[in-house]
Design an enzyme around this catalytic site. Structure first.
Site, PDB file in Angstrom:
ATOM      1  N   LYS A  68     -87.902  19.677 -57.225  1.00  0.00           N
ATOM      2  CA  LYS A  68     -89.218  19.049 -57.056  1.00  0.00           C
ATOM      3  C   LYS A  68     -89.806  19.384 -55.685  1.00  0.00           C
ATOM      4  CE  LYS A  68     -89.901  14.865 -58.642  1.00  0.00           C
ATOM      5  NZ  LYS A  68     -89.930  13.384 -58.792  1.00  0.00           N
TER       6      LYS A  68
ATOM      7  N   GLU B  27     -78.341  22.218 -52.297  1.00  0.00           N
ATOM      8  CA  GLU B  27     -77.552  22.964 -53.267  1.00  0.00           C
ATOM      9  C   GLU B  27     -78.399  24.014 -53.992  1.00  0.00           C
ATOM     10  OE1 GLU B  27     -75.779  18.754 -53.139  1.00  0.00           O
ATOM     11  OE2 GLU B  27     -77.776  19.673 -53.084  1.00  0.00           O
TER      12      GLU B  27
ATOM     13  N   GLY C 133     -85.601  12.330 -61.467  1.00  0.00           N
ATOM     14  CA  GLY C 133     -84.835  13.514 -61.833  1.00  0.00           C
ATOM     15  C   GLY C 133     -83.927  13.319 -63.019  1.00  0.00           C
ATOM     16  N   ARG C 134     -83.287  12.153 -63.108  1.00  0.00           N
ATOM     17  CA  ARG C 134     -82.327  11.935 -64.184  1.00  0.00           C
ATOM     18  C   ARG C 134     -83.006  11.658 -65.519  1.00  0.00           C
ATOM     19  NH1 ARG C 134     -82.573   8.210 -60.354  1.00  0.00           N
ATOM     20  NH2 ARG C 134     -82.666   5.966 -60.762  1.00  0.00           N
TER      21      ARG C 134
ATOM     22  N   GLU D  41     -76.429   6.081 -61.621  1.00  0.00           N
ATOM     23  CA  GLU D  41     -77.396   6.261 -60.539  1.00  0.00           C
ATOM     24  C   GLU D  41     -78.509   5.226 -60.652  1.00  0.00           C
ATOM     25  OE1 GLU D  41     -79.926  10.068 -59.711  1.00  0.00           O
ATOM     26  OE2 GLU D  41     -77.973  10.357 -58.754  1.00  0.00           O
TER      27      GLU D  41
ATOM     28  N   HIS E 268     -56.537  12.414 -78.166  1.00  0.00           N
ATOM     29  CA  HIS E 268     -55.304  12.990 -77.620  1.00  0.00           C
ATOM     30  C   HIS E 268     -55.314  12.966 -76.094  1.00  0.00           C
ATOM     31  CE1 HIS E 268     -54.035  14.593 -81.591  1.00  0.00           C
ATOM     32  NE2 HIS E 268     -55.340  14.625 -81.795  1.00  0.00           N
TER      33      HIS E 268
ATOM     34  N   LYS F 186     -76.063  12.910 -48.093  1.00  0.00           N
ATOM     35  CA  LYS F 186     -76.837  14.124 -47.803  1.00  0.00           C
ATOM     36  C   LYS F 186     -77.140  14.224 -46.307  1.00  0.00           C
ATOM     37  CE  LYS F 186     -79.483  14.426 -52.156  1.00  0.00           C
ATOM     38  NZ  LYS F 186     -80.859  14.401 -52.693  1.00  0.00           N
TER      39      LYS F 186
END
Length: 547
Positions: A209, A215, A269-270, A355, A386, A514
């Site tokens: 954005k 990253e 964002g999510r 979040e 399993h 951050k």
């Protein structure tokens, strides 16, 4: 418009729930099924091609009635109205929360600051459609005149998890383009991806954005350097596009302004895969299928807005979560989709849930005196059986679980699908009933097990049962069904936040790490360690000495 700031524990309904819990905490679901032949009829919901059976929960009709009272006392109806109509419900960032507008119909009117945002949304969608079609058809080519064969999505958080989950889920519908995802700032991650690629036929979609995310920018710069080993700066415009609001920085990177796809600050964002962040989805399956994904989400939006709370799928799932979290003390919820296509659904919803609702301060600015966000985890069945089902079946923790299954397989292998679904149904039955001492003893007797050995083994083979589950059964994994499923959980998250009196749509807890990482990076680069706690100083010194 603003959300109320009631402490849920001060409501009349909460007091009722505390009293009710005292009579329910040791209740046996097996007995409730035996005593009520209509139990399943009373506790299932049908909508479109979705069925939710929530009868295998430690609840009665009184439980649901009081939980609905709690939702009403916490102002859920008004909150839903604000949510869909652009109210500033993300108050700490002074923003509306309108990912739902991204899938609204073209004739909808949804205003932000007095301006209808729907025309702007549809203009971006048209731009996505035209661009996707050009890449898929081969009419838009790379710098050497070759058609594109690969797409790389560069993002992190919602800019990665959402598209990655949806592309994986919809791979049955995918076209010839091979889609890859780069997210982690770990250089080994990006290099493992690009070593398989041909720069002449690869398109890169940078999703950030602000175009400042460490990253994403680090990975973009690494890929750009790799690309420029065989191409020129001018060729970047043919191979890199961006989803961003920072036109200046994107242009400086070398991307053509005509291939910048905008975002809005009222989309977190999510919850952003419905926006231009979903460009990679559109490229992977074609724009028409992306539009079907949006339409399915919109149908769930309409159900959520218009349906009474006791028949409302997202509301019921949220209320059950509150019941277990705040009264039974269940800290986590398992998510078990019985399809490999949804292997990334649990990680995606981890972000969406944890979040959003991982908050310890109420909307009144005071520390909460009750539990909020739940831990979400899971894996597809039957793999999960399993791996961690032993803990759910015989462990000491109460772990409510959602089982998600589909009536029809996509590839038509009925024999294998029946085997898959037999496990799907068997596991919720086993979690409900368990296995009594009497049943274990009868099995030993039938098998001719020595009496002494049977006595010794018996306690280890007993299952208490009474483990709560929801069964979500959907006709088929289509783009529309996936859209509805994701929206179902989005709205569950919203309802939880309203009841817990927290702001679900900010994420200040993400920022501290951050900030510290940036200052520590300067120390690593300069090899000058500033003042830290003794542990951090020791670790930094060890790291620098080993380099």
């Amino acid at each position: 418009m603003s959300l109320n700031t009631n402490n849920p524990t001060a409501t009349i309904a909460w007091k009722k729930l505390e009293e009710h819990f005292a009579s329910m905490k040791n209740a046996s679901m097996q007995e409730m099924f035996s005593n009520d032949t209509n139990r399943t009829d009373n506790f299932n919901l049908k909508w479109n091609d979705f069925l939710i059976d929530y009868s295998k929960n430690i609840i009665s009709q009184e439980t649901i009635a009081i939980l609905v009272e709690l939702a009403n006392e916490m102002g859920l109806e008004a909150a839903i109205k604000d949510y869909f109509e652009g109210g500033i419900i993300n108050q700490t960032e002074n923003r509306a929360v309108l990912h739902t507008a991204l899938r609204a119909k073209a004739d909808a009117v949804i205003a932000v600051n007095g301006q209808n945002v729907i025309p702007e949304i549809y203009a971006v969608k048209e731009k996505m459609k035209v661009f996707s079609s050009a890449i898929i058809s081969g009419s838009k080519k790379g710098y050497t005149g070759k058609s594109f064969t690969d797409v790389v999505n560069i993002g992190i958080g919602g800019s990665d998890l959402g598209p990655a989950m949806a592309v994986e889920a919809l791979q049955y519908y995918s076209n010839h383009l091979q889609v890859h995802f780069v997210s982690n700032v770990d250089g080994d991650h990006v290099n493992e991806v690009i070593k398989k690629l041909d720069p002449e036929t690869t398109l890169f979609v940078i999703v950030s954005k602000t175009f400042t995310t460490q990253e994403t920018l680090s990975n973009s710069e690494t890929i750009k350097k790799w690309f420029l080993q065989t191409a020129t700066q001018q060729d970047i415009a043919n191979h890199f596009v961006a989803v961003s609001t920072n036109i200046e920085k994107v242009t400086a990177f070398g991307i053509d302004p005509s291939t910048i796809f905008p975002m809005w600050d009222w989309v977190g964002g999510r919850f952003s895969l419905w926006s231009a962040v979903g460009l990679t989805i559109s490229l992977a399956v074609g724009y028409d299928k992306f539009e079907e994904l949006l339409a399915g989400a919109n149908e769930m939006d309409e159900h959520f807005k218009a349906t009474d709370f006791d028949k409302n799928m997202p509301v019921i799932l949220a209320l059950l979560s509150v019941w277990y979290n705040n009264f039974f003390g269940a800290e986590s919820e398992a998510l078990i989709p019985y399809t490999q296509y949804l292997q990334k659904l649990a990680p995606y919803l981890q972000q969406g849930t944890m979040e959003s609702n991982g908050k310890s301060v109420g909307r009144d600015g005071k520390p909460v005196n009750y539990e909020t966000g739940t831990i979400i985890w899971g894996e597809p069945g039957t793999n999960a059986q399993h791996a961690f089902f032993q803990l759910i079946h015989q462990g000491t923790k109460l772990i409510p679980a959602d089982f998600i299954g589909f009536v029809k397989p996509l590839h038509g292998n009925i024999e294998q699908h029946n085997k898959l679904m037999s496990n799907f149904f068997a596991q919720t039955e086993a979690l409900l009933h368990g296995k009594s001492e009497e049943k274990v003893a009868a099995e030993f007797e039938k098998q001719g097990v020595d009496a002494q050995k049977a006595k010794q083994l018996l306690p280890f083979k007993v299952f208490s049962g009474n483990k709560p589950t929801n069964t979500i059964l959907i006709d088929k994994l289509t783009p529309s069904a996936l859209g509805s499923l994701i929206a179902l959980y989005e709205h569950k998250i919203f309802v939880q936040g309203i009841i817990w009196n927290i702001f679900s749509f900010d994420q200040w807890g993400v920022e501290l790490g951050k900030q510290l990482a940036n200052s520590i990076l300067d120390e690593i680069d300069s090899k000058v360690i500033n003042q830290h706690d003794s542990s951090t100083s020791f670790l930094l010194e060890y790291y620098l000495n080993k380099k």
